[in-house]
Design an enzyme around this catalytic site. Structure first.
Site, mmCIF file in Angstrom:
data_model
loop_
_atom_site.group_PDB
_atom_site.id
_atom_site.type_symbol
_atom_site.label_atom_id
_atom_site.label_comp_id
_atom_site.label_asym_id
_atom_site.label_seq_id
_atom_site.Cartn_x
_atom_site.Cartn_y
_atom_site.Cartn_z
ATOM 1 N N ARG A 104 1.031 27.837 36.234
ATOM 2 C CA ARG A 104 1.261 27.039 35.151
ATOM 3 C C ARG A 104 0.055 27.033 34.671
ATOM 4 N NH1 ARG A 104 5.628 22.768 34.134
ATOM 5 N NH2 ARG A 104 6.617 24.179 34.822
ATOM 6 N N HIS A 131 8.743 31.700 30.559
ATOM 7 C CA HIS A 131 8.928 30.668 31.900
ATOM 8 C C HIS A 131 10.020 31.591 32.695
ATOM 9 C CE1 HIS A 131 9.031 27.664 34.027
ATOM 10 N NE2 HIS A 131 9.193 27.112 33.346
ATOM 11 N N GLN A 134 11.624 30.514 35.955
ATOM 12 C CA GLN A 134 12.460 29.705 35.183
ATOM 13 C C GLN A 134 14.443 30.450 34.459
ATOM 14 O OE1 GLN A 134 13.046 26.155 34.699
ATOM 15 N NE2 GLN A 134 15.133 26.557 34.509
ATOM 16 N N ASP A 229 16.560 23.201 24.748
ATOM 17 C CA ASP A 229 15.126 22.608 25.319
ATOM 18 C C ASP A 229 14.886 22.657 24.477
ATOM 19 O OD1 ASP A 229 12.833 23.067 26.634
ATOM 20 O OD2 ASP A 229 12.346 25.151 26.456
ATOM 21 N N CYS A 270 16.667 23.782 30.578
ATOM 22 C CA CYS A 270 15.872 23.934 31.450
ATOM 23 C C CYS A 270 15.545 22.273 31.592
ATOM 24 C CB CYS A 270 14.947 24.874 31.387
ATOM 25 S SG CYS A 270 13.887 24.509 29.834
ATOM 26 N N ARG A 298 16.177 26.305 40.908
ATOM 27 C CA ARG A 298 14.811 26.315 41.041
ATOM 28 C C ARG A 298 13.887 26.732 42.773
ATOM 29 N NH1 ARG A 298 11.720 25.472 37.245
ATOM 30 N NH2 ARG A 298 10.077 26.689 38.083
HETATM 31 N N1 CP Z 1 12.323 23.307 34.256
HETATM 32 C C1 CP Z 1 10.753 23.210 34.454
HETATM 33 O O1 CP Z 1 9.973 23.940 35.041
HETATM 34 O O2 CP Z 1 10.875 22.004 34.976
HETATM 35 P P1 CP Z 1 9.177 21.689 35.265
HETATM 36 O O3 CP Z 1 8.454 21.544 33.704
HETATM 37 O O4 CP Z 1 9.428 19.985 35.988
HETATM 38 O O5 CP Z 1 8.369 22.481 36.719
#
Ligand code: CP
Length: 342
Positions: A104, A131, A134, A229, A270, A298
């Protein structure tokens, strides 16, 4: 197997994306019967985080454990990532010790740089652009919640709110899969032209459709799924008053807006969410909210993605070969002259 990274769903065909989802569904079905196969026995995942995470961190770590492997959590600031060591050197070192890297990163260029030099698959766990893990999860969740008999290609997905990294990935995967995607936001917060062009090119191939509008009520009229979101992220705190004024109240997914959608429509997010901002508690906790099914998926889709990218590259030695090497080392240890075993 040739080295493949998972940085962007745009790098994959409709069939490849559906294969990833099918694999995830098979592994989920096995998990529900208590028998997750140890397909990644002994494998190691390096997880690099430049930002905090709940779902991505936990789902990848648990996925590796349940598949028989192991994950290392490299938290923000913990390793030399382009600061005291070049991306090249970090990628090479991690590749020598791990079977896969998940990252990330704040900037998308950081993950593409890692992937450029890595000798193992690199999986994108969110950047400022997209992402992808996701949205593989999101499409699998939609498949589980489609009205009976409805095909994915007939499904309408409406995203209400800011053009976030999740919006970019959701718009691109839905149009790639031939679905009908609508984004509703004030003009200033709509998707940039480049993303729209890519999504339109997807539609030209897939027979999907793309609608961009500033009318949230019209946007939900045919929606099977309504998705939202956050309206602002870390680093955008100075924009909160302006953003709140632009989105509130019309673009908040309230019960009033949710009730404009068909009676079977499901609500998705998400997460993390700012309850009472982009969506009200009534919608977040509504019987047709599927946000926690989404979160659970997930885990199942990380397993599917890890197996898809890592399993074909692993050595799968026979029991006889494993016994041969164990016997050789034990024989050495047991020699009286080594003095290692009394
Ligand atoms: N949706 C998501 O990626 O959550 P986090 O930021 O908690 O990983």
């Amino acid at each position: 197997m040739a080295l493949k990274h998972f940085l962007d769903t745009q790098d994959f065909s409709k069939k490849e994306l559906l294969d990833m989802i099918e694999l995830s569904r098979m592994i989920k079905a096995a998990d529900k019967q208590g028998c997750t196969p140890h397909l990644l026995e002994g494998a190691s995942l390096a997880m690099i985080f430049e930002e905090p995470s709940t779902r991505t961190r936990v789902s990848f770590e648990v996925a590796m454990t349940e598949l028989g492997g192991h994950a290392l959590y490299l938290k923000p600031g913990e390793i030399h990532l382009g600061v005291r060591e070049s991306l090249h050197d970090t990628a090479k070192v991690l590749s020598r010790m791990n079977d896969v890297i998940m990252a990330r990163t704040l900037k998308h260029e950081t993950i593409t740089g890692l992937a450029q030099y890595a000798d193992v698959p690199v999986i994108n766990g969110l950047t400022d652009y997209n992402h992808p893990t996701q949205v593989v999860c999101d499409v699998m969740t939609m498949m589980e919640h489609l009205p009976a008999g409805k095909k994915l290609e007939d499904t309408h997905v409406t995203f209400i709110g800011d053009a976030t990294n999740v919006l970019s990935s959701l718009m691109l995967i839905c149009t790639k899969l031939g679905m009908h995607f609508t984004h509703a936001a004030p003009k200033k917060y709509q998707a940039p032209a480049e993303w729209v062009n890519w999504a339109q090119a997807n539609c030209a191939e897939s027979d999907g459709t793309l609608t961009i509008t500033d009318d949230p009520v019209a946007a939900v009229k045919q929606a099977d799924f309504i998705y939202t979101d956050l309206w602002w992220w870390v680093g955008q705190e100075d924009q909160i008053p302006e953003r709140r004024a632009a989105f509130m109240p019309d673009y908040q997914v309230s019960l009033k807006l949710f009730n404009q959608a068909p009676a079977h429509a499901k609500f998705m997010h998400c997460l993390p969410a700012s309850r009472g901002v982009e969506a009200t508690d009534e919608v977040m906790d509504h019987p047709r909210s599927i946000i926690f099914d989404q979160s659970e998926n997930r885990l199942h889709t990380e397993k599917g993605l890890l197996v898809y990218f890592v399993y074909p590259r692993m050595k799968h030695p026979s029991e006889a070969l494993k016994a041969f090497h164990q016997g050789k080392v034990e024989a050495f240890l047991n020699q009286p002259q080594t003095g290692l075993v009394k």
